[in-house]
Design an enzyme around this catalytic site. Structure first.
Site, mmCIF file in Angstrom:
data_model
loop_
_atom_site.group_PDB
_atom_site.id
_atom_site.type_symbol
_atom_site.label_atom_id
_atom_site.label_comp_id
_atom_site.label_asym_id
_atom_site.label_seq_id
_atom_site.Cartn_x
_atom_site.Cartn_y
_atom_site.Cartn_z
ATOM 1 N N THR A 1 0.692 -1.053 -0.192
ATOM 2 C CA THR A 1 -0.099 -0.053 -0.133
ATOM 3 C C THR A 1 0.999 1.325 -0.022
ATOM 4 O OG1 THR A 1 -1.775 -1.109 1.331
ATOM 5 C CG2 THR A 1 -1.865 1.086 1.191
ATOM 6 N N LYS B 1 -7.119 1.300 -3.373
ATOM 7 C CA LYS B 1 -6.681 0.723 -1.838
ATOM 8 C C LYS B 1 -7.001 1.668 -0.933
ATOM 9 C CE LYS B 1 -4.964 -1.551 0.941
ATOM 10 N NZ LYS B 1 -5.775 -2.664 1.775
ATOM 11 N N LYS C 1 0.505 5.350 8.410
ATOM 12 C CA LYS C 1 0.896 5.631 7.068
ATOM 13 C C LYS C 1 -0.031 5.654 6.065
ATOM 14 C CE LYS C 1 2.128 1.999 4.845
ATOM 15 N NZ LYS C 1 1.129 1.370 3.811
HETATM 16 P P1 NAP Z 1 5.158 -5.795 7.995
HETATM 17 O O1 NAP Z 1 4.553 -7.276 8.561
HETATM 18 O O2 NAP Z 1 5.242 -4.951 8.971
HETATM 19 O O3 NAP Z 1 6.300 -6.328 7.047
HETATM 20 C C1 NAP Z 1 6.932 -5.064 6.204
HETATM 21 C C2 NAP Z 1 7.798 -5.654 5.379
HETATM 22 O O4 NAP Z 1 8.507 -4.647 4.511
HETATM 23 C C3 NAP Z 1 8.788 -6.632 5.922
HETATM 24 O O5 NAP Z 1 9.463 -7.502 5.164
HETATM 25 C C4 NAP Z 1 10.039 -5.831 6.221
HETATM 26 O O6 NAP Z 1 11.354 -6.375 6.758
HETATM 27 C C5 NAP Z 1 9.803 -4.571 5.044
HETATM 28 N N1 NAP Z 1 10.514 -3.473 5.151
HETATM 29 C C6 NAP Z 1 10.310 -2.531 6.066
HETATM 30 N N2 NAP Z 1 11.233 -1.182 5.987
HETATM 31 C C7 NAP Z 1 12.107 -1.680 4.866
HETATM 32 C C8 NAP Z 1 13.171 -0.980 4.641
HETATM 33 N N3 NAP Z 1 13.409 0.212 4.680
HETATM 34 N N4 NAP Z 1 13.740 -1.845 3.400
HETATM 35 C C9 NAP Z 1 13.566 -2.965 3.195
HETATM 36 N N5 NAP Z 1 12.404 -3.702 3.571
HETATM 37 C C10 NAP Z 1 11.643 -3.134 4.392
HETATM 38 O O7 NAP Z 1 3.820 -5.340 7.209
HETATM 39 P P2 NAP Z 1 2.709 -6.032 6.672
HETATM 40 O O8 NAP Z 1 1.606 -6.082 7.326
HETATM 41 O O9 NAP Z 1 3.011 -7.422 5.970
HETATM 42 O O10 NAP Z 1 2.373 -4.907 5.273
HETATM 43 C C11 NAP Z 1 3.183 -4.985 4.052
HETATM 44 C C12 NAP Z 1 2.196 -4.045 3.263
HETATM 45 O O11 NAP Z 1 0.956 -4.612 3.024
HETATM 46 C C13 NAP Z 1 2.118 -2.391 3.539
HETATM 47 O O12 NAP Z 1 2.111 -1.636 2.760
HETATM 48 C C14 NAP Z 1 0.522 -2.632 4.327
HETATM 49 O O13 NAP Z 1 0.206 -1.424 4.311
HETATM 50 C C15 NAP Z 1 -0.113 -3.593 3.289
HETATM 51 N N6 NAP Z 1 -1.173 -4.401 3.772
HETATM 52 C C16 NAP Z 1 -1.355 -4.726 4.997
HETATM 53 C C17 NAP Z 1 -2.424 -5.290 5.268
HETATM 54 C C18 NAP Z 1 -2.595 -6.100 6.910
HETATM 55 O O14 NAP Z 1 -3.614 -6.623 7.214
HETATM 56 N N7 NAP Z 1 -1.196 -6.546 7.495
HETATM 57 C C19 NAP Z 1 -3.365 -5.876 4.474
HETATM 58 C C20 NAP Z 1 -3.248 -5.213 3.201
HETATM 59 C C21 NAP Z 1 -2.092 -4.512 2.675
HETATM 60 P P3 NAP Z 1 11.780 -6.760 7.792
HETATM 61 O O15 NAP Z 1 11.282 -8.086 8.148
HETATM 62 O O16 NAP Z 1 13.411 -6.501 7.692
HETATM 63 O O17 NAP Z 1 11.344 -5.773 9.000
#
Ligand code: NAP
Length: 292
Positions: free
Chosen positions: A95, A171, A240
């Site tokens: 997102t 989104k 965010k």
């Molecule tokens: P998350 O569990 O916090 O995972 C974030 C990912 O991004 C991890 O792989 C993290 O790596 C990586 N990352 C963060 N900062 C970085 C950087 N500076 N350089 C390289 N990698 C970096 O988040 P998530 O819930 O999976 O969400 C991922 C995306 O999907 C987001 O955009 C979110 O808004 C979207 N989303 C989430 C949901 C939900 O319900 N969770 C639903 C729909 C969409 P590390 O493992 O090293 O920290």
């Protein structure tokens, strides 16, 4: 299909697992390399850099936290842009903001690479069950290339435009509406509770009558049970998204007074509860403000 996958967080890891299970040859990369372990055990290959994960692939997918993470992973000598072959496709599922998506589209076009924005609706449980809703935008031929990937991870694909950033806008509109629904439910629950009606009873009436939608059923249950930890979608990521909605609203000159309220409730929740709470934790803030 030869697929590179960057970002093994709460959403990325189960999505990548479903791609492996569907028979794709998946090469994964994550900033914290230990998260690749379960994927490798399932049959994926681990790459040392984004460039290596992208090299020689037909499709590279990104599921990263935010715009800054995507820009970091794209750029530099070891970045995705340097590794992705000309003619190959970047499928961006994070997102991210509209302006960032437009910038990424231009970077790929300069290199003869293809780009589709395909953010998703659904929490980590939906990702694990391959039940995501995919919102996709890009050139028709690029969407066709992505079709087998979408089939492995989601229950339905919505094609919204030939312009990738349009999917990011859809989104963001959706996430604004989800948090609005959470806020509305939390306020109604506080009122019912103080007036002597159990939250669960109110939810039963509303979802059994006029509010029979997944967002009310699923987030309603989270609010009733106060299931705010462990977070499925953290409040910092929600903040965010509200910031990105605000940026899009400024660019289009759209006043969104409700957005300002949601942002403040997220900030108040983060200040009181810390960074690890689910974004639906704004329900706790609403309840506290009601003296509960
Ligand atoms: P998350 O569990 O916090 O995972 C974030 C990912 O991004 C991890 O792989 C993290 O790596 C990586 N990352 C963060 N900062 C970085 C950087 N500076 N350089 C390289 N990698 C970096 O988040 P998530 O819930 O999976 O969400 C991922 C995306 O999907 C987001 O955009 C979110 O808004 C979207 N989303 C989430 C949901 C939900 O319900 N969770 C639903 C729909 C969409 P590390 O493992 O090293 O920290």
């Amino acid at each position: 299909m030869q697929v590179g996958f960057l970002g093994l967080g709460q959403m990325g890891a189960p999505i990548a697992m479903n791609l492996v299970r569907a028979g794709h040859h998946v090469t994964v990369w994550n900033r914290s390399p230990e998260k690749a372990g379960p994927l490798v055990a399932l049959g994926a290959t681990a790459a040392k850099t984004p460039k290596d994960a992208a090299a020689g692939k037909e499709v590279v997918m990104t599921m990263l936290a935010d715009d800054a993470a995507l820009e970091t992973v794209l750029s530099g000598a070891e970045g995705l842009l340097a590794g992705l072959p000309a003619g190959a496709l970047h499928l961006s599922m994070s997102t991210i903001g509209v302006a960032t998506s437009e910038r990424v589209a231009a970077l790929h076009a300069e290199r003869g690479q293809r780009y589709v924005a395909a953010p998703v609706f659904g929490r980590p449980e939906a990702a694990a069950a391959a039940k995501l809703f995919v919102v996709a935008a890009g050139a028709p031929a690029d969407l066709e290339t992505a079709a087998p990937i979408f089939a492995a991870i989601g229950q339905r694909v919505f094609t919204v435009s030939n312009t990738p950033a349009a999917a990011n806008l859809v989104k963001l509109c959706g996430n604004f509406m989800i948090l609005s629904a959470i806020e509305a439910m939390a306020e109604a629950f506080a009122l019912a509770q103080k007036g002597g009606v159990a939250k669960a009873k109110l939810l039963e009436v509303l979802t059994g009558s006029l509010f029979d939608a997944p967002i009310y059923r699923n987030y309603g249950a989270i609010l009733v049970e106060e299931r705010f930890r462990p977070a499925g979608f953290t409040a910092p990521l929600g903040l965010k998204d509200m910031r990105l909605v605000g940026q899009a609203a400024e660019a289009q000159r759209v006043a969104m007074p409700l957005l300002s309220l949601l942002r403040d409730h997220l900030l108040e929740t983060l200040a009181k509860e810390g960074e690890d709470i689910d974004w639906s934790g704004i329900g706790r803030t609403v309840a506290r403000n009601a003296g509960l």
